[in-house]
Motif scaffolding. Structure first.
Motif, short mmCIF file in Angstrom:
data_model
loop_
_atom_site.label_atom_id
_atom_site.label_comp_id
_atom_site.label_asym_id
_atom_site.label_seq_id
_atom_site.Cartn_x
_atom_site.Cartn_y
_atom_site.Cartn_z
N ASP A 61 0.87 -1.17 0.00
CA ASP A 61 0.00 0.00 0.00
C ASP A 61 0.91 1.22 0.00
O ASP A 61 1.73 1.38 0.91
CB ASP A 61 -0.90 0.03 1.25
CG ASP A 61 -1.98 -1.03 1.22
OD1 ASP A 61 -2.50 -1.31 0.13
OD2 ASP A 61 -2.30 -1.56 2.28
N LEU A 62 0.76 2.07 -1.01
CA LEU A 62 1.62 3.23 -1.16
C LEU A 62 0.79 4.51 -1.08
O LEU A 62 -0.11 4.72 -1.91
CB LEU A 62 2.36 3.18 -2.49
CG LEU A 62 3.16 1.88 -2.73
CD1 LEU A 62 3.58 1.78 -4.18
CD2 LEU A 62 4.36 1.84 -1.81
N GLN A 63 1.08 5.35 -0.10
CA GLN A 63 0.35 6.61 0.03
C GLN A 63 0.92 7.62 -0.96
O GLN A 63 2.14 7.77 -1.08
CB GLN A 63 0.49 7.15 1.45
CG GLN A 63 -0.28 8.43 1.67
CD GLN A 63 -0.23 8.87 3.12
OE1 GLN A 63 -0.26 8.06 4.02
NE2 GLN A 63 -0.16 10.17 3.32
N VAL A 64 0.03 8.30 -1.67
CA VAL A 64 0.42 9.30 -2.67
C VAL A 64 -0.38 10.57 -2.44
O VAL A 64 -1.44 10.55 -1.82
CB VAL A 64 0.19 8.77 -4.11
CG1 VAL A 64 1.05 7.55 -4.38
CG2 VAL A 64 -1.26 8.45 -4.37
N ASP A 65 0.12 11.68 -2.95
CA ASP A 65 -0.59 12.96 -2.82
C ASP A 65 -1.54 13.23 -3.98
O ASP A 65 -2.50 13.97 -3.84
CB ASP A 65 0.41 14.11 -2.69
CG ASP A 65 1.16 14.06 -1.38
OD1 ASP A 65 0.57 13.70 -0.36
OD2 ASP A 65 2.37 14.38 -1.39
N ASP A 66 -1.24 12.65 -5.14
CA ASP A 66 -2.06 12.87 -6.34
C ASP A 66 -2.37 11.49 -6.94
O ASP A 66 -1.53 10.90 -7.63
CB ASP A 66 -1.30 13.75 -7.33
CG ASP A 66 -2.13 14.11 -8.56
OD1 ASP A 66 -2.99 13.31 -8.98
OD2 ASP A 66 -1.90 15.20 -9.11
N LEU A 67 -3.55 10.99 -6.65
CA LEU A 67 -3.92 9.63 -7.03
C LEU A 67 -3.91 9.43 -8.54
O LEU A 67 -3.37 8.45 -9.05
CB LEU A 67 -5.28 9.28 -6.44
CG LEU A 67 -5.72 7.83 -6.55
CD1 LEU A 67 -4.73 6.88 -5.90
CD2 LEU A 67 -7.10 7.67 -5.92
N GLU A 68 -4.50 10.35 -9.27
CA GLU A 68 -4.59 10.18 -10.73
C GLU A 68 -3.20 10.26 -11.38
O GLU A 68 -2.88 9.44 -12.24
CB GLU A 68 -5.54 11.21 -11.33
CG GLU A 68 -6.97 11.06 -10.85
CD GLU A 68 -7.52 9.64 -11.00
OE1 GLU A 68 -7.30 9.01 -12.05
OE2 GLU A 68 -8.17 9.17 -10.05
N ALA A 69 -2.38 11.22 -10.96
CA ALA A 69 -1.05 11.36 -11.55
C ALA A 69 -0.19 10.14 -11.25
O ALA A 69 0.52 9.63 -12.15
CB ALA A 69 -0.37 12.63 -11.04
#
Length: 63
Positions: free
Chosen positions: A16-24
């Protein structure tokens, strides 16, 4: 397999990787060879598979 199916090999590891911009970040993963799973369990999470078929998720903070 994910989602799990009776009589098949079950998932053994999952990232599970947390990201700030899901679409990008989803598009970045796809450009690097990942595939997007048809089943998406939540609107703030994307389930993908790496080029070898291993599942992983990208998710937004709080998801």
């Amino acid at each position: 397999m994910w989602p799990q199916r009776a009589g098949t090999q079950q998932m053994q590891a999952h990232l599970d990787l947390q990201v700030d911009d899901l679409e990008a970040e989803t598009e970045r993963a796809r450009a690097l060879g990942a595939t997007l799973e048809e089943h998406q369990p939540q609107k703030d999470v994307r389930v993908l598979r790496d080029p070898h078929g291993h599942p992983f998720c990208l998710f937004l903070p709080g998801a």
